[in-house]
Write a protein that holds these residues in place. Structure first.
Motif, short mmCIF file in Angstrom:
data_model
loop_
_atom_site.label_atom_id
_atom_site.label_comp_id
_atom_site.label_asym_id
_atom_site.label_seq_id
_atom_site.Cartn_x
_atom_site.Cartn_y
_atom_site.Cartn_z
N SER A 80 0.78 -1.00 0.11
CA SER A 80 -0.07 0.14 0.08
C SER A 80 0.90 1.06 0.12
CB SER A 80 -0.93 -0.08 1.35
OG SER A 80 -0.10 0.02 2.33
N HIS A 81 2.09 1.17 0.09
CA HIS A 81 3.14 2.36 -0.10
C HIS A 81 2.95 3.32 -1.25
CE1 HIS A 81 5.63 0.79 3.35
NE2 HIS A 81 4.45 0.77 3.66
N GLY A 82 2.43 2.66 -2.40
CA GLY A 82 2.24 3.68 -3.53
C GLY A 82 3.63 3.71 -4.27
N THR A 83 3.42 4.73 -5.22
CA THR A 83 4.70 4.69 -6.11
C THR A 83 5.44 6.21 -5.92
OG1 THR A 83 3.13 5.57 -7.89
CG2 THR A 83 3.60 3.17 -7.86
N ARG A 84 4.87 7.10 -5.00
CA ARG A 84 5.32 8.40 -5.06
C ARG A 84 7.02 8.33 -4.72
NH1 ARG A 84 2.97 13.19 -0.99
NH2 ARG A 84 4.38 14.87 -1.75
N GLY A 85 7.44 9.01 -5.45
CA GLY A 85 9.07 9.21 -5.43
C GLY A 85 9.85 8.28 -6.01
N LEU A 86 8.97 7.02 -6.67
CA LEU A 86 9.83 6.19 -7.29
C LEU A 86 10.18 6.69 -8.73
CD1 LEU A 86 7.92 2.91 -6.62
CD2 LEU A 86 10.02 3.70 -5.55
N ARG A 87 11.47 6.45 -9.16
CA ARG A 87 12.02 6.96 -10.49
C ARG A 87 11.71 6.08 -11.40
NH1 ARG A 87 18.07 7.40 -8.63
NH2 ARG A 87 17.14 5.65 -7.73
N ILE A 88 10.73 6.23 -12.45
CA ILE A 88 10.35 5.12 -13.37
C ILE A 88 10.50 5.46 -14.78
CG2 ILE A 88 8.22 3.81 -14.21
CD1 ILE A 88 6.82 4.48 -11.43
N GLY A 89 11.31 4.53 -15.30
CA GLY A 89 11.38 4.67 -16.89
C GLY A 89 10.84 3.72 -17.68
N VAL A 90 10.75 3.98 -19.06
CA VAL A 90 9.94 3.02 -20.19
C VAL A 90 11.30 2.70 -20.89
CG1 VAL A 90 8.22 2.89 -21.66
CG2 VAL A 90 7.92 4.27 -19.87
N LEU A 91 11.44 1.24 -21.14
CA LEU A 91 12.50 0.77 -21.91
C LEU A 91 12.12 1.03 -23.39
CD1 LEU A 91 13.76 -2.23 -20.16
CD2 LEU A 91 14.81 -0.09 -20.32
N GLY A 92 12.82 1.81 -24.29
CA GLY A 92 12.88 1.97 -25.81
C GLY A 92 13.78 1.05 -26.65
N GLY A 93 14.03 1.65 -27.57
CA GLY A 93 14.89 1.11 -28.59
C GLY A 93 14.42 -0.58 -28.94
N TYR A 94 15.19 -1.40 -28.49
CA TYR A 94 14.86 -3.10 -28.65
C TYR A 94 13.46 -3.30 -28.17
CZ TYR A 94 15.71 -7.94 -27.72
OH TYR A 94 15.77 -9.50 -27.52
N PHE A 95 13.05 -2.80 -27.26
CA PHE A 95 11.69 -3.32 -26.64
C PHE A 95 10.65 -2.58 -27.41
CE2 PHE A 95 14.75 -4.12 -23.19
CZ PHE A 95 14.30 -5.32 -22.82
N ARG A 96 10.71 -1.63 -27.95
CA ARG A 96 9.80 -0.97 -29.00
C ARG A 96 9.74 -1.49 -30.23
NH1 ARG A 96 6.19 1.90 -25.87
NH2 ARG A 96 5.57 3.27 -27.73
N GLU A 97 10.81 -1.78 -30.70
CA GLU A 97 10.99 -2.34 -32.18
C GLU A 97 10.45 -3.79 -32.32
OE1 GLU A 97 15.14 -1.87 -32.36
OE2 GLU A 97 15.27 0.33 -32.44
N ARG A 98 10.78 -4.61 -31.05
CA ARG A 98 10.18 -5.92 -31.33
C ARG A 98 8.82 -6.31 -30.47
NH1 ARG A 98 15.52 -5.15 -31.51
NH2 ARG A 98 16.75 -6.53 -32.43
N ALA A 99 7.99 -5.53 -30.71
CA ALA A 99 6.50 -5.73 -30.23
C ALA A 99 5.45 -4.99 -31.17
CB ALA A 99 6.56 -4.80 -28.94
N LEU A 100 4.64 -5.65 -31.24
CA LEU A 100 3.21 -5.08 -31.99
C LEU A 100 2.64 -3.86 -31.31
CD1 LEU A 100 1.77 -8.53 -33.35
CD2 LEU A 100 3.19 -6.88 -34.54
N PRO A 101 1.79 -3.30 -32.01
CA PRO A 101 1.20 -2.31 -31.48
C PRO A 101 0.19 -2.60 -30.25
CG PRO A 101 0.81 -2.01 -33.59
CD PRO A 101 1.51 -3.25 -33.35
N GLU A 102 -0.42 -3.72 -30.13
CA GLU A 102 -1.12 -4.05 -28.96
C GLU A 102 -0.26 -4.13 -27.66
OE1 GLU A 102 -1.21 -8.88 -29.94
OE2 GLU A 102 -1.97 -7.48 -31.07
N ALA A 103 0.90 -4.78 -27.66
CA ALA A 103 1.95 -4.87 -26.59
C ALA A 103 2.65 -3.16 -26.31
CB ALA A 103 3.22 -5.67 -27.07
N LEU A 104 2.69 -2.34 -27.15
CA LEU A 104 3.31 -1.12 -26.89
C LEU A 104 2.12 -0.38 -26.55
CD1 LEU A 104 5.14 -0.21 -30.24
CD2 LEU A 104 6.20 -1.23 -27.87
N SER A 105 0.79 -0.54 -26.68
CA SER A 105 -0.14 0.11 -26.00
C SER A 105 -0.57 -0.20 -24.69
CB SER A 105 -1.50 -0.12 -27.02
OG SER A 105 -2.80 0.28 -26.01
#
Length: 474
Positions: A264-289
């Motif tokens: 229940s501590h939530g996500t406040r203060g967490l530094r969150i990134g989204v993996l691009g490059g390889y992980f965007r190039e090898r996924a269909l639109p449904e996975a990226l969505s």
């Protein structure tokens, strides 16, 4: 609520009902067995059902609740909850098949795997063993020896693998909890395709004693569930150093670090990134969505590259092939006809890999891990698709990605394999609506030993309604 309705709830609700006396452990176990009997002809999740053992164990739970030690029994977190395990976990009296034909000639296990014992010590009730890819070498659970595991949300489609039975059984409401293994993605892929939560802990976090190995330097064991609370309760119950010989040499022997109280501590203060490059190039639109929905809910807008990711996947491929071949070399020589053809051919190829290549792969793996560790100095959590697409039809050999025709079996793990190679903890969360009718998963990655952060993020997504794991409408 009667037992038949309760079996479709989460494990925490089941345990509370047994704890309060609203339902008996025997009635709950019988409801699970009945649902398995009514549905598994269509799903093929189970290879063995230990009916007598389960009812005997459930009766012991009920007897404990009526005994002078009842107060202590009521404290058990998984009291009376039915669960099942991938058939590479030892179950006393059963052969540990690991999805194979060859192991049918082995002696029955003399005792239960350590993690099975720990879950039963937490009050849970084992009801059976589950379908998988042969020797855990695959991502689809289209097992030619016992037949494929069917996706409960669309019975014409795969459940994923290699822990496909584990994913399908939870999604179908046959049990609330299952255990699987993840070497290159075998928890995260079925969780993604079956629309449930799955946890691959840090390499070495949970002992593997009493389980059939695939690749000892890559194998992880972990749980599946329909809620993050259940995932955390199960994970907490399995933690801790080993105290009995023989021990798993890969186990880190860390003391337990429970996470349930932190959800229940939530996500406040967490530094969150989204993996691009390889992980965007090898996924269909449904996975990226699906990833984009999760990122938006978390307010995560920074795209980041995972360094050396392609080299990391190549290293994982080489290590998997070479170590797997070494483990099965005797049977490859003596009984090649008893392997599934695809598994056999990959193992044979692995037997021909030069030692120098394997040594180089291990060096690349180490350098890759060091590079990723530096990335976690800037981020607490990274997000990526779990699979390149939603579940494909059973028997399909190819899918289209960015104009390329790719084989299904190796490429369902294209986004999970590079992460397994360096042992990071990952929680797979299920997202609906990105595909027209099927779920698809997102990986929530954390630094080593920070399962608590991955599960906190998963819990926040579940609370926001972004990640949900409904029982399939069978």
């Amino acid at each position: 609520m009667n037992a038949d309705a309760l079996i479709l709830q989460d494990a925490a609700a089941m345990a509370e009902a047994v704890r309060s006396g609203a339902v008996s452990a025997v009635a709950l176990t019988q409801a699970s067995l009945d649902r398995i009997g009514a549905t598994d002809g269509r799903i093929n999740a189970f290879t063995d059902v230990v009916r007598e053992r389960a009812l005997r164990r459930a009766a012991q739970v009920d007897a404990s609740l009526a005994s002078p030690n009842a107060a202590r029994t009521r404290e058990l977190p998984l009291l009376g909850v039915p669960f099942a395990v991938k058939n590479l976990f030892d179950i006393a009296g059963l052969q540990t098949l690991a999805g194979s034909k060859i192991e049918r000639d082995s002696a029955p296990a003399r005792g239960d795997a350590l993690l099975v014992r720990r879950l039963e010590s937490a009050g849970a009730v084992l009801v059976g063993a589950l379908n998988m890819d042969e020797y855990a070498y695959g991502f689809t659970t289209e097992n030619s020896h016992v037949g494929p595991a069917h996706n409960p949300h669309d019975l014409t489609r795969i459940a994923g693998g290699s822990s496909g039975g584990s994913g399908a059984a939870v999604a179908a409401g046959q049990v609330a909890l299952t255990l699987g293994s993840d070497t290159n993605g075998s928890i995260r892929v079925p969780a993604s395709l079956c629309g449930i939560f799955g946890l691959k802990p840090t390499f070495g976090r949970l002992p593997r004693t009493g389980s059939y190995p695939f690749i000892s330097s890559l194998d992880h064991l972990g749980p599946f569930a329909r809620s993050v609370r259940d995932l955390a309760l199960t994970y907490d119950a399995m933690q801790g150093p080993e105290t009995h010989a023989p021990r798993d040499p890969g186990c880190a022997q860390r003391t337990a670090e429970p996470v349930s109280a932190q959800l229940s501590h939530g996500t406040r203060g967490l530094r969150i990134g989204v993996l691009g490059g390889y992980f965007r190039e090898r996924a269909l639109p449904e996975a990226l969505s699906a990833v984009d929905r999760v990122a938006e809910a978390l307010g995560a807008h920074q795209m980041v590259e995972l360094p050396m990711v392609e080299a990391g996947r190549a290293a994982a491929f080489l290590i998997t092939n070479a170590e797997g071949a070494a483990l099965h070399l005797h049977d490859l020589r003596q009984r090649p006809q008893d392997f599934e053809p695809l598994s056999r051919d990959r193992f044979l190829a692995g037997a021909l890999i030069p030692a120098a290549w394997v040594a180089r792969a291990q060096r690349v793996r180490r350098l890759y891990a060091e590079q990723v560790a530096r990335l976690f100095e800037r981020f607490d959590i990274l997000l990526a698709p779990s699979t390149p697409c939603a579940a494909t039809p059973i028997g399909a050999e190819w899918f289209e990605l960015n104009g390329q025709r790719l084989p299904v079996r190796p490429n369902m793990g294209v986004l999970t394999q590079p992460i397994s190679c360096i042992g990071l903890p990952v929680c797979a969360v299920p997202v609906w609506g990105a595909h027209a009718s099927l779920p698809i998963g997102v990986q929530v990655l954390a630094a080593p030993w920070r399962e608590d952060l991955a599960l906190r993020v998963a819990a926040a997504l579940e609370a926001a309604g972004v990640a949900q794991a409904p029982v399939a409408a069978l």
